[in-house]
Design a protein around this motif. Structure first.
Motif, PDB file in Angstrom:
ATOM      1  N   VAL A 170      -3.768   3.599  -7.552  1.00 23.00           N
ATOM      2  CA  VAL A 170      -5.029   3.563  -6.805  1.00 23.00           C
ATOM      3  C   VAL A 170      -5.565   2.138  -6.751  1.00 23.00           C
ATOM      4  N   GLY A 171      -5.442   1.415  -7.872  1.00 22.50           N
ATOM      5  CA  GLY A 171      -5.850   0.012  -7.887  1.00 22.50           C
ATOM      6  C   GLY A 171      -5.078  -0.812  -6.885  1.00 22.50           C
ATOM      7  N   ALA A 203       0.835  -1.199   0.000  1.00 21.76           N
ATOM      8  CA  ALA A 203       0.000   0.000   0.000  1.00 21.76           C
ATOM      9  C   ALA A 203       0.872   1.252   0.000  1.00 21.76           C
ATOM     10  N   PHE A 216      -4.356  -3.260  -9.241  1.00 23.14           N
ATOM     11  CA  PHE A 216      -5.069  -4.024  -8.219  1.00 23.14           C
ATOM     12  C   PHE A 216      -4.499  -5.431  -8.087  1.00 23.14           C
ATOM     13  N   LEU A 263      -6.434  -2.752   0.765  1.00 19.34           N
ATOM     14  CA  LEU A 263      -7.528  -2.586   1.717  1.00 19.34           C
ATOM     15  C   LEU A 263      -8.519  -3.739   1.627  1.00 19.34           C
ATOM     16  N   LEU A 264      -8.826  -4.167   0.401  1.00 18.08           N
ATOM     17  CA  LEU A 264      -9.763  -5.277   0.230  1.00 18.08           C
ATOM     18  C   LEU A 264      -9.171  -6.581   0.754  1.00 18.08           C
ATOM     19  N   PHE A 302      -6.050   0.415 -13.653  1.00 13.36           N
ATOM     20  CA  PHE A 302      -6.533   0.215 -12.283  1.00 13.36           C
ATOM     21  C   PHE A 302      -6.527  -1.262 -11.921  1.00 13.36           C
ATOM     22  N   THR A 320      -6.284   0.005  -3.364  1.00  9.45           N
ATOM     23  CA  THR A 320      -7.610  -0.592  -3.181  1.00  9.45           C
ATOM     24  C   THR A 320      -7.502  -2.074  -2.882  1.00  9.45           C
ATOM     25  N   CYS A 321      -6.613  -2.742  -3.590  1.00  7.91           N
ATOM     26  CA  CYS A 321      -6.421  -4.183  -3.380  1.00  7.91           C
ATOM     27  C   CYS A 321      -5.916  -4.474  -1.976  1.00  7.91           C
ATOM     28  N   TYR A 339      -3.783   5.753 -11.800  1.00  8.03           N
ATOM     29  CA  TYR A 339      -4.881   4.786 -11.738  1.00  8.03           C
ATOM     30  C   TYR A 339      -4.366   3.428 -11.272  1.00  8.03           C
ATOM     31  N   GLY A 371      -0.884  -5.138  -5.995  1.00  7.81           N
ATOM     32  CA  GLY A 371      -1.654  -4.922  -4.782  1.00  7.81           C
ATOM     33  C   GLY A 371      -1.235  -5.802  -3.629  1.00  7.81           C
TER      34      GLY A 371
END
Length: 411
Positions: free
Chosen positions: A258-259, A137, A313, A265-266, A309, A262-263, A255, A317
């Motif tokens: 950001v992907g 991250a 991700f 956090l998910l 993205f 996001t990955c 982008y 990620g």
């Protein structure tokens, strides 16, 4: 926030924020650096490949020494060596000098890897995978911020070197903290103390050093190469193949970043819900392959923005960090050594793959096609790792669930 190692772990993560910037700082300044070093874009790619040489030279040794000497010396040494890289690149006026400092960047990266991955697994023994995925991250945050910083520098017609200076200053402050205020887990602990300290007791190794070791080494090589190629050449792909403007092409990397965030956090959320590391491994590698394939087959601006993205991700990620955590499950003793083996494979990739990229730079689309092939191979290797995992780790006929993440939201 009760964990006493939170301030130190944040400091370690900040190092990787700067590593994220370092990954992109050369490709994002390709044109101006090529002029400064009296070379071309392919020459800048050679400097990027030199980073892989530096990692290769010391990865395994630094991992072994980290197990013996502790994590803090290598965290400090890695950050200090990165400072030398940022300053040295600005002072370089030939390709040879730039290559030397590129090698130093690779050495710095290896020092930080040897310290950080094992230290975080020891600081958060119940959430090892989460602790390592959060590294990604911060790398992605750095990759997101740097193009924005460089765009501001370009729009305001400022000296390109301010991005390098910014990175160096942040690392200097971090070194001061690491030297004077950081706390790392002790290398030895009695069984009674193990409950209150972040050390891990010896466990039986279940992995086959030749079969599983080779699979994880190959996974480290491929996963490193995939994200290195796309992060290095995505902007140029947008400019030359998709015919995007300079700002729009640089935005593709944002982008992508950001992907990646996001990955992370998910992944932390789903791990808290009981999803296993090996399941992430398989899904993310497949998604990476499909996203890159679509990007190659359909070079359309809006579609490639979405695919950027998704590639970020899936390929950037934290999949490499998840693989490293699973490898530590196969070989639980000597986490620094395990990290060294994985990072050595990644280092070879960091040297070899940019050279392939440089060789294909006359047609940037071919670089993305190479990335597609590597992503397919990575998915196959991930499938074999998952098969080996389910075969080796069974209790009452069911795979052992690795307790991974979750409460790193507290950080």
């Amino acid at each position: 926030m009760k964990n006493k190692y939170v301030p130190t772990s944040v400091s370690l993560y900040i190092n990787y924020l700067i590593i994220g910037m370092a990954i992109l700082i050369l490709p994002q300044n390709m044109d101006v650096l090529a002029k400064q070093w009296h070379t071309n874009i392919a020459g800048v790619s050679v400097v990027i490949a030199a980073v892989g040489i530096g990692r290769l030279v010391v990865s395994l040794v630094s991992g072994i020494l980290s197990d013996k000497l502790g994590r803090k010396p290598f965290a400090v040494l890695g950050a200090a060596t990165y400072i030398t890289f940022f300053v040295g690149i600005l002072l370089s006026h030939s390709l040879t000098m730039a290559v030397v400092f590129g090698v130093l960047a690779g050495i710095a990266n290896s020092f930080l890897d040897a310290a950080t991955y094992p230290a975080l697994m020891e600081m958060y023994p119940q959430h090892k995978s989460a602790a390592n995925v959060v590294i990604k991250a911060f790398v992605s945050a750095g990759q997101f911020l740097l193009p924005l910083l460089i765009s501001l520098i370009v729009m305001n017609k400022l000296w390109y070197g301010w991005s390098f200076v910014t990175c160096a200053v942040i690392l200097i402050l971090n070194v001061v903290f690491l030297l004077g205020f950081s706390r790392f887990p002790k290398r030895q602990a009695t069984p009674a103390a193990a409950a209150t300290t972040a050390t891990v007791q010896p466990q039986t190794s279940k992995g086959n050093v030749w079969i599983d070791g080779a699979l994880f080494a190959l996974f480290g090589f491929l996963s490193q190469g995939i994200f290195l190629l796309v992060s290095t050449w995505l902007t140029k792909y947008g400019e030359t193949v998709i015919k995007m403007g300079d700002v729009s092409a640089r935005a593709l990397v944002s982008y992508y970043s950001v992907g990646s965030i996001t990955c992370v956090l998910l992944t932390i959320y789903l791990s808290h819900r009981g999803v296993q590391d090996v399941q992430f491994l398989l899904v993310y590698t497949l998604m990476s392959f499909l996203s890159l394939l679509v990007m190659y087959l359909f070079p359309i601006a809006w579609l490639c923005a979405i695919m950027s993205f998704l590639v970020g991700f899936s390929a950037a990620g934290g999949v490499m960090q998840i693989g490293l955590t699973i490898m530590a499950t196969f070989f639980p003793n000597g986490k620094g050594t395990v990290t060294g083996v994985s990072q050595t494979a990644a280092s070879i990739s960091g040297f070899v793959v940019p050279l392939f990229g440089a060789a294909l730079s006359a047609n940037i689309a071919n670089i993305i096609l190479l990335d597609v092939g590597m992503a397919l191979a990575c998915f196959v290797v991930a499938a074999l790792i998952v098969y080996r995992y389910h075969r080796l780790f069974k209790t009452a006929g069911k795979p052992v669930k690795t307790k991974t993440t979750a409460t790193l939201s507290k950080m």
